[in-house]
Design a protein around this motif. Structure first.
Motif, PDB file in Angstrom:
ATOM      1  N   ASP A 571       0.817  -1.204   0.000  1.00  0.00           N
ATOM      2  CA  ASP A 571       0.000   0.000   0.000  1.00  0.00           C
ATOM      3  C   ASP A 571       0.859   1.267   0.000  1.00  0.00           C
ATOM      4  O   ASP A 571       0.522   2.265  -0.641  1.00  0.00           O
ATOM      5  N   GLU A 572       1.984   1.224   0.696  1.00  0.00           N
ATOM      6  CA  GLU A 572       2.839   2.404   0.813  1.00  0.00           C
ATOM      7  C   GLU A 572       3.716   2.623  -0.411  1.00  0.00           C
ATOM      8  O   GLU A 572       3.937   3.767  -0.837  1.00  0.00           O
ATOM      9  N   LEU A 573       4.228   1.559  -0.986  1.00  0.00           N
ATOM     10  CA  LEU A 573       5.273   1.695  -2.001  1.00  0.00           C
ATOM     11  C   LEU A 573       4.769   1.601  -3.441  1.00  0.00           C
ATOM     12  O   LEU A 573       5.478   2.014  -4.364  1.00  0.00           O
ATOM     13  N   SER A 574       3.579   1.057  -3.661  1.00  0.00           N
ATOM     14  CA  SER A 574       3.070   0.946  -5.035  1.00  0.00           C
ATOM     15  C   SER A 574       2.254   2.181  -5.394  1.00  0.00           C
ATOM     16  O   SER A 574       1.834   2.953  -4.523  1.00  0.00           O
ATOM     17  N   GLY A 575       2.032   2.344  -6.704  1.00  0.00           N
ATOM     18  CA  GLY A 575       1.151   3.427  -7.145  1.00  0.00           C
ATOM     19  C   GLY A 575      -0.301   3.107  -6.833  1.00  0.00           C
ATOM     20  O   GLY A 575      -1.007   3.887  -6.193  1.00  0.00           O
ATOM     21  N   THR A 576      -0.760   1.966  -7.274  1.00  0.00           N
ATOM     22  CA  THR A 576      -2.090   1.452  -6.956  1.00  0.00           C
ATOM     23  C   THR A 576      -1.983  -0.040  -6.723  1.00  0.00           C
ATOM     24  O   THR A 576      -1.043  -0.701  -7.198  1.00  0.00           O
ATOM     25  N   TRP A 577      -2.943  -0.605  -6.009  1.00  0.00           N
ATOM     26  CA  TRP A 577      -2.972  -2.051  -5.818  1.00  0.00           C
ATOM     27  C   TRP A 577      -4.413  -2.471  -5.572  1.00  0.00           C
ATOM     28  O   TRP A 577      -5.291  -1.652  -5.318  1.00  0.00           O
ATOM     29  N   GLY A 578      -4.660  -3.762  -5.657  1.00  0.00           N
ATOM     30  CA  GLY A 578      -5.996  -4.274  -5.432  1.00  0.00           C
ATOM     31  C   GLY A 578      -6.024  -5.783  -5.562  1.00  0.00           C
ATOM     32  O   GLY A 578      -4.982  -6.440  -5.688  1.00  0.00           O
ATOM     33  N   HIS A 579      -7.218  -6.316  -5.555  1.00  0.00           N
ATOM     34  CA  HIS A 579      -7.392  -7.770  -5.706  1.00  0.00           C
ATOM     35  C   HIS A 579      -8.726  -8.029  -6.384  1.00  0.00           C
ATOM     36  O   HIS A 579      -9.632  -7.191  -6.362  1.00  0.00           O
ATOM     37  N   ARG A 580      -8.842  -9.192  -6.986  1.00  0.00           N
ATOM     38  CA  ARG A 580     -10.094  -9.605  -7.612  1.00  0.00           C
ATOM     39  C   ARG A 580     -10.210 -11.120  -7.534  1.00  0.00           C
ATOM     40  O   ARG A 580      -9.204 -11.833  -7.477  1.00  0.00           O
ATOM     41  N   ARG A 581     -11.447 -11.563  -7.548  1.00  0.00           N
ATOM     42  CA  ARG A 581     -11.692 -13.000  -7.476  1.00  0.00           C
ATOM     43  C   ARG A 581     -11.555 -13.652  -8.837  1.00  0.00           C
ATOM     44  O   ARG A 581     -11.822 -13.024  -9.872  1.00  0.00           O
ATOM     45  N   THR A 582     -11.182 -14.901  -8.845  1.00  0.00           N
ATOM     46  CA  THR A 582     -11.183 -15.730 -10.047  1.00  0.00           C
ATOM     47  C   THR A 582     -12.003 -16.979  -9.753  1.00  0.00           C
ATOM     48  O   THR A 582     -12.459 -17.187  -8.615  1.00  0.00           O
ATOM     49  N   GLU A 583     -12.179 -17.820 -10.772  1.00  0.00           N
ATOM     50  CA  GLU A 583     -12.953 -19.046 -10.550  1.00  0.00           C
ATOM     51  C   GLU A 583     -12.285 -19.966  -9.538  1.00  0.00           C
ATOM     52  O   GLU A 583     -12.955 -20.694  -8.801  1.00  0.00           O
ATOM     53  N   SER A 584     -10.952 -19.934  -9.478  1.00  0.00           N
ATOM     54  CA  SER A 584     -10.236 -20.859  -8.595  1.00  0.00           C
ATOM     55  C   SER A 584      -9.588 -20.190  -7.396  1.00  0.00           C
ATOM     56  O   SER A 584      -8.988 -20.863  -6.562  1.00  0.00           O
ATOM     57  N   GLY A 585      -9.708 -18.871  -7.279  1.00  0.00           N
ATOM     58  CA  GLY A 585      -9.068 -18.200  -6.156  1.00  0.00           C
ATOM     59  C   GLY A 585      -9.141 -16.692  -6.295  1.00  0.00           C
ATOM     60  O   GLY A 585     -10.221 -16.126  -6.438  1.00  0.00           O
ATOM     61  N   LYS A 586      -7.968 -16.056  -6.270  1.00  0.00           N
ATOM     62  CA  LYS A 586      -7.941 -14.600  -6.367  1.00  0.00           C
ATOM     63  C   LYS A 586      -6.630 -14.161  -7.003  1.00  0.00           C
ATOM     64  O   LYS A 586      -5.664 -14.937  -7.121  1.00  0.00           O
TER      65      LYS A 586
END
Length: 595
Positions: A571-586
Motif C-alpha cells: 500500500d505504501e510503495l506501489s502506485g495502486t494495488w488491489g485484488h479480484r476474485r477468479t474461478e479458482s481463487g484470487k
C-alpha cells in the motif's frame, strides 16, 4: 378529399370574396352566421364550392411532430385558395422554452417557421430576404405585435416590416398589399402570429373571413404547440442522453475501438441505448452495450443511472454474470416500469480471453481473421434486467479472441424495424463485417450506412473492437509450486526481467513487493501460484494469482504485529494495488509508475 357539393369549378377571373381590405388597420370583430368559407375563388386555380380548408386540417396537418414541417403544412393549406402569400412566425422565446406567456412591450423577436407564395417571382425574392429559421424583429407598433398583444385578428396592409436578411427593399415589394394577422394562442400562451397577404388586384380581406381565420389559427396553434413541446422534449432527451454517453473512449491495451451512436428517428424519439469501455485492473477492459426499453427522457434517465451503476460495479471487479445480477436487482429501484437488456464482456489482453454475459440482449458477433463470422448464440441469453430473474439467471462464457479478430456488440435498433426482421438484420450485419483487416472506422461506417433505416427506427449503438498484437517482450508469466524457496526465485525472475526491459530503477521496489505477495500466497493458499509481469508506457503491473478466495487485509500498523506488514508495504510503495476474485481463487496486483 371531395367537397360537400362534389363540384370543382375553374375560376375565370381574379376576384375576391367580400368587401375591399380595411386599410385602416381595424381589429376584426366577430363574424355572423352568414360568414363565408375561408376558401374563395380568388385565383386562377381549381376551387371547391362550399369547401372549407378546416375540413382537411386534421388530415393534411400534423403528419409529423416537427414544428417546421407542421408550420409549412398550414401555410400550404391556405395558398392559393385564400391568399397569395402566407407565413408563420413564432416567438423566439417560446421556441427556446423560456420567456413569458405574453410578449413584452417593445419590439418582438420572431422566428419565421414557414413561408409560401403563389407568385414565383415574389417567392424567389422573399425567400432570401426573410429566410426560414432566421430571427426577425418586428416593431412594437407593427400589426404583428398588435395582433399578438390584443389576441385578435387584425385586417390591415403589409407595413412596418422587419429588415431583410439580404439587404433587399422588402418594404417596396410588399407595401400596401392587403393582409391579415392572426395570433397563435395555445394554453394561455402567445406562440406567434400567422400572416396572409394578397396582391392588390385580387382584392382585400373582409369581416366575413374572420370566423374561419380564427378557427384556422386556433387549430394551427394547437398543432404548433404540440409539435413545439414534442420537439423540446425530444431535444431534452437527446441532450440528456448525449451527456450520459462517453464522448471519448481511450483505446485500451490490446484493443482498437470504434463506435457509433445514432438517436432514434422522429417517429421513434430518443431511446435508452448506451455503450461504454471501462478500464479494469490488470490491463483488462470491460466492453458494455445496453438498451433501456422505451423512449424519451424517462428511458434516457434510466440509461444514465444504469451506466453509472455498471461503472460502479466494474470498479469492484465483479465477474460479468455478477454485474448483471446486481443490475437486475437495481432496475426496479431505478424505474419499475421499464426493463433493459445488456451485454457485459471482460477482455484480458494478456491471455486474449473474453468472459461474456448477457441479459436478454443481442448476442455478440465474432469475426475471425480469415473473415469467417460467428454469432455467439452460446452465450446464455438470460432475462432482461428488471424482470426479477432467479439466482443463476446470468451465466458467463469464456472465449478466446484470436489476434486480428473483431468483437462486435450492438443494440437491436441496428438490426430490425418494421421493414426488416431480426434474423435478416443479423445476416446483413455479418455480410458487412467481411474483411476484418480494413480500417476499423471504415468498417463501422459501412455497417451503419448499410443497416441504418433512417425512417421509423429505434436508437442504434454499435461497438466494434479489434484484437491487436501484443508484443511478447511486454509481458512475462510463470507458474510456480507453493514452496517457500520460490520466494527467492521470484525475486530473481523479477530482477532479470526488469533488467531486460531496462527498468532497473523499479527493480528493488518490485522485488520487495512481489516477495511479500508470493509469501502470502504460499502461507495462506498453498499449492501452485502464478506470477505475471506486464509493462506499458505508463506503468509496470505485477500480479500474483493463488488458489484461495480470501482477500488480503490491510491492517493497522503495529510494532508487535507478526503478520500483515506485507500488504502495508504494498500500500505504501506501489502506485495502486488491489485484488479480484477468479474461478479458482484470487489475484492480488500492484502497479508502479514508469519514470
Amino acid at each position: 378529399m371531395e367537397s360537400t357539393a362534389g363540384a370543382v369549378l375553374e375560376s375565370s377571373r381574379p376576384g375576391h370574396a367580400g368587401a375591399a381590405a380595411d386599410t385602416g388597420g381595424t381589429r376584426a370583430g366577430p363574424a355572423g352566421p352568414e360568414s363565408g368559407p375561408l376558401w374563395d375563388a380568388g385565383r386562377q386555380a381549381p376551387v371547391r364550392i362550399g369547401w372549407d380548408p378546416l375540413d382537411e386540417l386534421a388530415v393534411r396537418v400534423g403528419s409529423t411532430l416537427d414544428p417546421a414541417i407542421t408550420a409549412q403544412e398550414v401555410v400550404d393549406l391556405v395558398v392559393p385558395g385564400f391568399a397569395d402569400h402566407a407565413s408563420i412566425l413564432l416567438r423566439e422565446s417560446v421556441l427556446d422554452g423560456a420567456g413569458s406567456a405574453q410578449p413584452h412591450a417593445g419590439p418582438v423577436r420572431l422566428v419565421r417557421m414557414a413561408f409560401t407564395a403563389w407568385d414565383r417571382e415574389l417567392a424567389e425574392r422573399l425567400r432570401p430576404a426573410w429566410p426560414v429559421g432566421k430571427v426577425a424583429s418586428v416593431p412594437e407598433h407593427s400589426p404583428c405585435a398588435q395582433s399578438m398583444r390584443s389576441h385578435e385578428v387584425i385586417i390591415d396592409t403589409m407595413h412596418s416590416l422587419p429588415g431583410s436578411a439580404d439587404g433587399s427593399d422588402v418594404e417596396t415589394l410588399l407595401a400596401g398589399r392587403p393582409a391579415v394577422y392572426a395570433p397563435l394562442l395555445a394554453g394561455g400562451r402567445v406562440l406567434g402570429v400567422m400572416v396572409f397577404s394578397r396582391a392588390p388586384a385580387r382584392g382585400g380581406f373582409c369581416q366575413a373571413h374572420v370566423a374561419s381565420i380564427e378557427r384556422l389559427a386556433a387549430r394551427a396553434a394547437i398543432w404548433m404547440d404540440n409539435a413545439r413541446l414534442h420537439d423540446q422534449l425530444r431535444h431534452t432527451a437527446i441532450s440528456m442522453q448525449k451527456a450520459m454517453l462517453p464522448t471519448r473512449l481511450a483505446a485500451p491495451p490490446g484493443l482498437e475501438i470504434a463506435h457509433r451512436y445514432l438517436p432514434g428517428s422522429d417517429m421513434a424519439l430518443v431511446g435508452g441505448d448506451w455503450f461504454d469501455v471501462i478500464a479494469l485492473s490488470g490491463g483488462r477492459v470491460a466492453l458494455v452495450v445496453g438498451d433501456v426499453m422505451g423512449h424519451g427522457a424517462q428511458a434516457a434517465s434510466a440509461m444514465g443511472q444504469l451506466r453509472t451503476a455498471v461503472r460502479t460495479l466494474a470498479a469492484v471487479d465483479l465477474p460479468p454474470a455478477e454485474v448483471l445480477a446486481h443490475l437486475d436487482d437495481l432496475m426496479p429501484d431505478i424505474d419499475d416500469s421499464l426493463f433493459a437488456t445488456c451485454v457485459y464482456a471482460v477482455y484480458d489482453p494478456a491471455t486474449r480471453r473474453c468472459s461474456i454475459s448477457r441479459a436478454g440482449h443481442v448476442p455478440p458477433v465474432l469475426v475471425r481473421p480469415d473473415g469467417a463470422t460467428e454469432v455467439l448464440h452460446q452465450v446464455a441469453p438470460g432475462l432482461p434486467l428488471g424482470l426479477g430473474g432467479a439466482v443463476g439467471t446470468f451465466r458467463a462464457l469464456d472465449v478466446e479472441l484470436p489476434e486480428g479478430s473483431l468483437f462486435v456488440l450492438c443494440t437491436d435498433g441496428l438490426l430490425e424495424n418494421k421493414a426488416r426482421d431480426f434474423d435478416s438484420g443479423l445476416e446483413l450485419l455479418r455480410a458487412n463485417l467481411a474483411g476484418p483487416d480494413r480500417p476499423l472506422q471504415e468498417i463501422c461506417d459501412q455497417v451503419v450506412k448499410e443497416l441504418d433505416l433512417t425512417w421509423d427506427r429505434d436508437d442504434i449503438a454499435l461497438l466494434i473492437s479489434r484484437v491487436c498484437r501484443q508484443p511478447p517482450r511486454d509481458s512475462a508469466a510463470w507458474r510456480l509450486p507453493g514452496e517457500p524457496r520460490q520466494v527467492a526465485r521470484c525475486r530473481r525472475l523479477v530482477r532479470e526481467t526488469l533488467r531486460a526491459w531496462e527498468l532497473d530503477a523499479l527493480s528493488e521496489t518490485a522485488q520487495l513487493l512481489v516477495s511479500e505477495l508470493v509469501t502470502n500466497a504460499i502461507r495462506h493458499a498453498g499449492g501452485e501460484f502464478r506470477l505475471r509481469l506486464r509493462r506499458d508506457a505508463r506503468a509496470l503491473l505485477c500480479e500474483v494469482c493463488d488458489q484461495t478466495g480470501e482477500p488480503p487485509e490491510l491492517l493497522s500498523p503495529s510494532a508487535t504485529a507478526e503478520i500483515g506488514r506485507g500488504i502495508l508495504l504494498v500500500d505504501e510503495l506501489s502506485g495502486t494495488w488491489g485484488h479480484r476474485r477468479t474461478e479458482s481463487g484470487k489475484i492480488v496486483w500492484f502497479s508502479i509508475a514508469v519514470p
